[in-house]
Design a protein around this motif. Sequence first.
Motif, PDB file in Angstrom:
ATOM      1  N   GLU A 120       0.832  -1.204   0.000  1.00 54.96           N
ATOM      2  CA  GLU A 120       0.000   0.000   0.000  1.00 54.96           C
ATOM      3  C   GLU A 120       0.868   1.257   0.000  1.00 54.96           C
ATOM      4  O   GLU A 120       0.566   2.244  -0.680  1.00 54.96           O
ATOM      5  CB  GLU A 120      -0.924  -0.013   1.221  1.00 54.96           C
ATOM      6  CG  GLU A 120      -2.081  -0.985   1.115  1.00 54.96           C
ATOM      7  CD  GLU A 120      -2.977  -0.697  -0.078  1.00 54.96           C
ATOM      8  OE1 GLU A 120      -3.318   0.481  -0.296  1.00 54.96           O
ATOM      9  OE2 GLU A 120      -3.303  -1.647  -0.824  1.00 54.96           O
ATOM     10  N   ALA A 121       1.969   1.188   0.775  1.00 53.77           N
ATOM     11  CA  ALA A 121       2.875   2.341   0.837  1.00 53.77           C
ATOM     12  C   ALA A 121       3.574   2.557  -0.505  1.00 53.77           C
ATOM     13  O   ALA A 121       3.804   3.702  -0.924  1.00 53.77           O
ATOM     14  CB  ALA A 121       3.892   2.132   1.952  1.00 53.77           C
ATOM     15  N   LEU A 122       3.937   1.449  -1.180  1.00 54.25           N
ATOM     16  CA  LEU A 122       4.614   1.570  -2.473  1.00 54.25           C
ATOM     17  C   LEU A 122       3.754   2.311  -3.497  1.00 54.25           C
ATOM     18  O   LEU A 122       4.272   2.980  -4.403  1.00 54.25           O
ATOM     19  CB  LEU A 122       4.974   0.175  -3.015  1.00 54.25           C
ATOM     20  CG  LEU A 122       6.106  -0.577  -2.310  1.00 54.25           C
ATOM     21  CD1 LEU A 122       6.219  -2.006  -2.848  1.00 54.25           C
ATOM     22  CD2 LEU A 122       7.443   0.150  -2.493  1.00 54.25           C
ATOM     23  N   LYS A 123       2.457   2.204  -3.350  1.00 57.47           N
ATOM     24  CA  LYS A 123       1.553   2.846  -4.311  1.00 57.47           C
ATOM     25  C   LYS A 123       1.347   4.340  -4.020  1.00 57.47           C
ATOM     26  O   LYS A 123       0.724   5.046  -4.822  1.00 57.47           O
ATOM     27  CB  LYS A 123       0.199   2.115  -4.303  1.00 57.47           C
ATOM     28  CG  LYS A 123       0.294   0.702  -4.850  1.00 57.47           C
ATOM     29  CD  LYS A 123      -1.071   0.021  -4.971  1.00 57.47           C
ATOM     30  CE  LYS A 123      -1.641  -0.391  -3.650  1.00 57.47           C
ATOM     31  NZ  LYS A 123      -2.911  -1.147  -3.785  1.00 57.47           N
ATOM     32  N   HIS A 124       1.874   4.797  -2.875  1.00 55.65           N
ATOM     33  CA  HIS A 124       1.704   6.210  -2.510  1.00 55.65           C
ATOM     34  C   HIS A 124       2.549   7.088  -3.444  1.00 55.65           C
ATOM     35  O   HIS A 124       3.700   6.767  -3.742  1.00 55.65           O
ATOM     36  CB  HIS A 124       2.139   6.415  -1.059  1.00 55.65           C
ATOM     37  CG  HIS A 124       1.684   7.712  -0.483  1.00 55.65           C
ATOM     38  ND1 HIS A 124       2.325   8.910  -0.736  1.00 55.65           N
ATOM     39  CD2 HIS A 124       0.630   8.022   0.344  1.00 55.65           C
ATOM     40  CE1 HIS A 124       1.711   9.882  -0.096  1.00 55.65           C
ATOM     41  NE2 HIS A 124       0.683   9.374   0.567  1.00 55.65           N
ATOM     42  N   PRO A 125       2.040   8.199  -3.901  1.00 57.17           N
ATOM     43  CA  PRO A 125       2.792   9.040  -4.852  1.00 57.17           C
ATOM     44  C   PRO A 125       4.090   9.598  -4.290  1.00 57.17           C
ATOM     45  O   PRO A 125       4.995   9.940  -5.057  1.00 57.17           O
ATOM     46  CB  PRO A 125       1.798  10.165  -5.184  1.00 57.17           C
ATOM     47  CG  PRO A 125       0.772  10.137  -4.096  1.00 57.17           C
ATOM     48  CD  PRO A 125       0.682   8.718  -3.656  1.00 57.17           C
ATOM     49  N   HIS A 126       4.226   9.695  -2.962  1.00 52.57           N
ATOM     50  CA  HIS A 126       5.463  10.232  -2.380  1.00 52.57           C
ATOM     51  C   HIS A 126       6.514   9.150  -2.139  1.00 52.57           C
ATOM     52  O   HIS A 126       7.634   9.459  -1.725  1.00 52.57           O
ATOM     53  CB  HIS A 126       5.147  10.947  -1.058  1.00 52.57           C
ATOM     54  CG  HIS A 126       4.407  12.216  -1.233  1.00 52.57           C
ATOM     55  ND1 HIS A 126       3.745  12.872  -0.207  1.00 52.57           N
ATOM     56  CD2 HIS A 126       4.175  12.978  -2.341  1.00 52.57           C
ATOM     57  CE1 HIS A 126       3.167  13.962  -0.670  1.00 52.57           C
ATOM     58  NE2 HIS A 126       3.416  14.062  -1.965  1.00 52.57           N
ATOM     59  N   CYS A 127       6.178   7.885  -2.374  1.00 57.94           N
ATOM     60  CA  CYS A 127       7.146   6.796  -2.161  1.00 57.94           C
ATOM     61  C   CYS A 127       8.145   6.774  -3.312  1.00 57.94           C
ATOM     62  O   CYS A 127       7.768   6.654  -4.480  1.00 57.94           O
ATOM     63  CB  CYS A 127       6.416   5.455  -2.070  1.00 57.94           C
ATOM     64  SG  CYS A 127       7.562   4.064  -1.899  1.00 57.94           S
ATOM     65  N   LYS A 128       9.426   6.866  -2.984  1.00 53.89           N
ATOM     66  CA  LYS A 128      10.496   6.876  -3.989  1.00 53.89           C
ATOM     67  C   LYS A 128      11.436   5.677  -3.824  1.00 53.89           C
ATOM     68  O   LYS A 128      12.553   5.684  -4.333  1.00 53.89           O
ATOM     69  CB  LYS A 128      11.304   8.174  -3.901  1.00 53.89           C
ATOM     70  CG  LYS A 128      10.470   9.447  -4.047  1.00 53.89           C
ATOM     71  CD  LYS A 128       9.739   9.487  -5.388  1.00 53.89           C
ATOM     72  CE  LYS A 128       8.913  10.764  -5.512  1.00 53.89           C
ATOM     73  NZ  LYS A 128       8.090  10.783  -6.745  1.00 53.89           N
ATOM     74  N   LEU A 129      10.977   4.637  -3.139  1.00 55.00           N
ATOM     75  CA  LEU A 129      11.825   3.467  -2.879  1.00 55.00           C
ATOM     76  C   LEU A 129      12.188   2.766  -4.202  1.00 55.00           C
ATOM     77  O   LEU A 129      11.339   2.575  -5.063  1.00 55.00           O
ATOM     78  CB  LEU A 129      11.104   2.474  -1.959  1.00 55.00           C
ATOM     79  CG  LEU A 129      11.993   1.375  -1.338  1.00 55.00           C
ATOM     80  CD1 LEU A 129      12.910   1.977  -0.278  1.00 55.00           C
ATOM     81  CD2 LEU A 129      11.143   0.262  -0.729  1.00 55.00           C
TER      82      LEU A 129
END
Length: 996
Positions: free
Chosen positions: A883-892
């Motif tokens: 779910e976090a990976l799909k967040h627009p601010h995630c740059k991992l």
Amino acid sequence: MAESFFPDFGLLWYLKELKKEEFWKFKELLKEAPQKFELKPIPWTELKKASREHLSRLLGKHYPEKLVWEVTLSLFLQINRKDLWTKAQEEIRHKLNPYRNHMKKKFQLIWEKQTCLHVPEDFYKETILNEYEQLRAVYLTADEAGECSPTVVLQGPEGIGKTTLLRRVMLDWAEGLLWKDRFSFVFFLNGSEMNKITETSLVELLSKDWPDASEPIEDIFSQPRKILLIIDGLEEMECVLTLGDSLASDWEQRQAIHCILSSLLQKKMLPEFSLLIALGKMGMRKYSMFLEQTRCIFLTGFSERQKKLYFSYYFHEDNKSLRAFSLVREKIPLLALCQSPFVCWLVCTCLKWQMERGEDLEIACESITSLYVSFLISAFKSAGDNCPSKQHRARLKSLCTLAAEGMWTCVFLFGPEDLRRNKVSESDTLIWVNLRLLQRSGDYLTFSHPCIQEFCAALFYLFRRPKDMPHPAIGSVTQLVAAAVNEARTLLSWMGIFLFGFSTEKTVSMLEASFGFPLSREIRQEITQSLETLSQCEPIEDVVAFEELFNCLFEAREQDFVTQVMNFFDDFNIYIGSLEQLVVSSFCLKHSSNLKKFHLCVENIFSEESGSVSIDVEKLSFWRDFCSALTTSENFELLDLDSCQFNKASLGILCKMLAQPTCKLQKFVYNFASDIASSLDFFKVVLHNPHMKYLNLYGTSLSCMDVRQLCEALRHPMCSIESLVLGKCDITEDSCEDLASVLVHNKKLRLVSLVDNALKDQGVMVLCEALKNPDCALETLLLMHSCLTSVACDHISQALLCNSSLTLLDLGLTYLEDDGVKSLCQVLKHPDCSLQHLWLMGCYLTSICCADLAAVLTQNEKLKTLKLGSNKLYDAGAKQLCEALKHPHCKLENLGLEMCDLTSACCEDLASALTICRSLRTLNLEWIKLDLDGAVLLCDALTHPECGLQRLGLNKCSYDEEIQVLLTEAGKNNPHLTVSHNLWTDEHGKIRGITI
């Protein structure tokens, strides 16, 4: 019939030893005994009235000879006549059986016809006295200790007498002089003969010498501990042995010869067998990995006294032997070579021919090749000078072609067809046999020693002419060079060394002057071109073994040639385990000016004092020359010392060379060093060499004082170290104050690895105080397996908040738990935190911490790598991270979820994240439990046009065929994607090893 089994005492003798009541009891028991052996009983009416003589005949008439004795011996025990049972067993054990008698005759003939050492028995027994004592003791010691029967390896260079000793061992056993009570049967296997076999069984292999009159050979396998197997010429085998658990154990089943040998050597087949094997230096390196439970016996050759004695026995006349030995004693290198019995024979034979022709005695010994050339020239002259040079050339060429064909096809026994094919006539054969170049072995011919065949095979290349058609079985010079410098082709190593010897102008001129006809002078150019091509191959270690290459170059010993070849290479991997290897390596390296990477292991040279001052001085002199090569290259990037053994003097020489202004060393790796840290010279190297940027002492035990001295050097303004690897160095929290001071005062230091050290929370707290200092410029800190708990996370969090340079932190294999990670996540969400790569593998985490980690991914755009492998995250944890990976601010960009107990249940979440997350480039899913539905979801996402993944960690082979096909197709349909196994292995290796 039964009498033949005991020609001295016989069955009747034993029956007559029975008292009247014992004889009657014997007959009564005999009435029932055959049933136990599944035999038809003798009618009681016949047994009841039988006399001792009649009973002896009855038994022989009704039962096979061997079973007669099994029944009789069983009954002796039942009537309490253990004395007769013991005597009969002794008879069986010691009586000369048909097999022993056959081997006695066979090896007596071999001993008389096929040995160079025609010397008195007393002299030969003296030369092998030490080896015989060791051979007797090794099996006795194993028996007394209750250990499994060992594999005994006779070690020594070619010509030292290994084959001769094995033949003598076989003969002495057959004559009852050796191992009389230990081995009932000894078998002798020869590599040359086994080369002709493709498939067989062990029983069939050993039956070749089994007389028809003997009992069935299968019967002797019931007592494998009483059997010794001798294997000679293993290095002459063409087949490749195999390692593994899938080897054969059935000694009656037919299978490939390499499988039988592999199974015997690795004790998978008949592990109770005793093995005795001869191996040279190259053979030991090639086959040692296949040997189990080894005991090594080193053959040392002739002593000074024995050399002189051999000369006197060879020449018979005192004046001739003294004259010959005086010449040899004047030539120190030649005297040393005569330690080998075969070389002794070679030299004596050469000098004898010169005496017979009335010539001045002379023999070249600048190299092994020159010695053999002297021998061949003398043989050539003794063959007669009346033939035209054309006939001489044809005769020699046919001999050399026969030798070369044999070497390339692993044939060492030559029959009539081999001779005809290579144009060796009957008259030629008589000449070569008379000159002892060839010898008869039954119906076959062999070269009198493998060294002579190798020499003649290399000489073949001097006879080539441009118009000659290439011989189909014989490799080219290019092929021979490639084989000679490749560790896997040990059979052709000496042939290659001789080839390099023939590349010198002096050697060719000497041969031409003696032969009276021209020889090829293209070998040098062909060798050079071949080596230049090999130097461009990657990886170089797969095609060039530098010990073999150095041996070849040392044989040529021409400076311009050696310099030209050495400068083809810039990456060397060298092992030095003897003074000879040190001398050879020293000679070659001092002709190198292109050194870039140098991997070195030194053992058994300096670890102990030799007891001789002159030898120790000689070692250090050669070592000084060796080390001087480290100062001559402008591009010297890496010195990698692996488990080297130095004493104080040798280490001092190395360190002084590395501290020279002309030494441009950039990376110094010394894994598992001994005593290096306590050397002041070593710390001067660290301090004084401005080019050195990288220091790796992984596995080196450092005391607190060692660490303190090292840190003093690292704090010095002249120190240029940027990467410091001190993993597994026994560093404790007591040394962390010194290490912390380096972090503050050395602004050049960018990477520190302290993995596998028990720093504990207290030690890391001290390091964190240094990290908070504004003068700390550290970028990478590796603390894996450093005995941390969640307590350390508070200190680490504070350091991360203050430190703006640290971008990579490894906390793997520590006991952080969810609480520790929660503390880290608080600071990771802070905008002042600069960390980009966080490794948390194996930190006892659960899905509970994934909510905190997911929050970090949505708020920290600086974090590029998060490794969470080997934690119990389960599908629930993976869902939160997705779910976090799909967040627009995630740059991992890199996420490790290997061995996190994931199943197909999380594949829908993974698939969704892969198609939405624009930044993710690497995902490790090793050991995820995939079913077909999960694999379909995952593969659909991998081939989606919006998927930006470039590397996926998965072992396709661990799934069924249908899933493998899906994953393979996904890789084909997404050209940017690589699916690989062990995704992080290389990176871990680099961090612990020599590059970052």
